[in-house]
Design a protein around this motif. Structure first.
Motif, PDB file in Angstrom:
ATOM      1  N   LYS A   1     -52.812  -6.606   5.442  1.00  0.00           N
ATOM      2  CA  LYS A   1     -51.747  -7.264   4.695  1.00  0.00           C
ATOM      3  C   LYS A   1     -51.212  -8.372   5.584  1.00  0.00           C
ATOM      4  N   LEU A   2     -51.270  -9.597   5.067  1.00  0.00           N
ATOM      5  CA  LEU A   2     -50.825 -10.744   5.858  1.00  0.00           C
ATOM      6  C   LEU A   2     -49.489 -11.250   5.353  1.00  0.00           C
ATOM      7  N   ASP A   3     -48.671 -11.659   6.315  1.00  0.00           N
ATOM      8  CA  ASP A   3     -47.410 -12.318   5.991  1.00  0.00           C
ATOM      9  C   ASP A   3     -47.450 -13.637   6.738  1.00  0.00           C
ATOM     10  N   GLY A   4     -47.797 -14.724   6.020  1.00  0.00           N
ATOM     11  CA  GLY A   4     -48.061 -15.983   6.711  1.00  0.00           C
ATOM     12  C   GLY A   4     -49.277 -15.811   7.594  1.00  0.00           C
ATOM     13  N   ASP A   5     -49.139 -16.106   8.886  1.00  0.00           N
ATOM     14  CA  ASP A   5     -50.293 -15.947   9.771  1.00  0.00           C
ATOM     15  C   ASP A   5     -50.141 -14.678  10.623  1.00  0.00           C
TER      16      ASP A   5
ATOM     17  N   ASP B   1     -49.275  -5.579   8.123  1.00  0.00           N
ATOM     18  CA  ASP B   1     -49.666  -4.168   8.027  1.00  0.00           C
ATOM     19  C   ASP B   1     -51.183  -4.067   8.040  1.00  0.00           C
ATOM     20  N   ILE B   2     -51.662  -2.931   8.483  1.00  0.00           N
ATOM     21  CA  ILE B   2     -53.112  -2.747   8.611  1.00  0.00           C
ATOM     22  C   ILE B   2     -53.414  -1.255   8.537  1.00  0.00           C
ATOM     23  N   SER B   3     -54.510  -0.925   7.850  1.00  0.00           N
ATOM     24  CA  SER B   3     -54.937   0.469   7.816  1.00  0.00           C
ATOM     25  C   SER B   3     -56.462   0.497   7.770  1.00  0.00           C
TER      26      SER B   3
ATOM     27  N   LYS C   1     -51.272  -4.347  14.628  1.00  0.00           N
ATOM     28  CA  LYS C   1     -50.210  -4.451  13.631  1.00  0.00           C
ATOM     29  C   LYS C   1     -49.072  -5.320  14.172  1.00  0.00           C
ATOM     30  N   GLY C   2     -48.683  -6.323  13.368  1.00  0.00           N
ATOM     31  CA  GLY C   2     -47.576  -7.188  13.771  1.00  0.00           C
ATOM     32  C   GLY C   2     -48.008  -8.423  14.543  1.00  0.00           C
ATOM     33  N   ARG C   3     -49.264  -8.500  14.922  1.00  0.00           N
ATOM     34  CA  ARG C   3     -49.725  -9.660  15.700  1.00  0.00           C
ATOM     35  C   ARG C   3     -50.065 -10.845  14.790  1.00  0.00           C
ATOM     36  N   SER C   4     -49.966 -12.042  15.368  1.00  0.00           N
ATOM     37  CA  SER C   4     -50.402 -13.234  14.636  1.00  0.00           C
ATOM     38  C   SER C   4     -51.930 -13.270  14.651  1.00  0.00           C
ATOM     39  N   LEU C   5     -52.511 -14.065  13.756  1.00  0.00           N
ATOM     40  CA  LEU C   5     -53.974 -14.141  13.677  1.00  0.00           C
ATOM     41  C   LEU C   5     -54.560 -14.664  14.987  1.00  0.00           C
TER      42      LEU C   5
END
Ligand code: ZN
Length: 141
Positions: free
Chosen positions: A45-49, A53-55, A76-80
């Protein structure tokens, strides 16, 4: 020391972090390691870059599943851009056993022993190469 690492690895295998589907995912990406029969799907799940969330879901050996669990916890929580850098750090750790400067690998260090077992390296890296495929898909979309 190897006992300690074994404990951490088994803990992630038995009690995987962030395992299951993800409501409202941005994309999912599948990876396979036919040599061992490991299969997994990462849900992002991306929020901007940023990876907000990730599973993961999947089946495979303890190393592949533990590594996927560790990946979700770490990314989780890191930028791309951070995710890309972390993947590179992970590769160099598995290849050379070298910890990145200033950014401890924490539980991921438990995979150190795997680096000495060439047949298991693909198990350990499966989640990370799958994540990299996900990054490519994001960039192309
Ligand atoms: Zn495996």
């Amino acid at each position: 020391m190897s006992d300690l690492y074994g404990e951490i690895l088994l803990d992630h295998y038995r009690l995987p972090r962030n395992k299951g589907q993800l409501v409202g995912e941005t994309l999912s990406v599948e990876g396979k390691n036919p040599l061992c029969g490991d299969e997994l799907t990462l849900h992002l799940k991306l929020d901007g870059d940023r990876v907000s969330d990730i599973s993961f879901e999947g089946n495979g050996c303890a190393i592949s599943m533990a590594s996927a669990s560790m990946l979700t916890e770490d990314l989780k929580g890191r930028s791309l851009a951070e995710v890309q850098r972390r993947i590179e750090q992970f590769r160099s750790f598995i290849r050379d056993g070298k910890e990145p400067d200033g950014e401890p690998l924490d539980d991921i260090s438990a995979l150190a022993g795997v680096a000495q077992l060439p047949v298991r390296v693909k198990c350990a890296t499966l989640a990370w190469t799958t994540m990299e495929q996900g990054l490519l898909q994001v960039k192309q979309s």
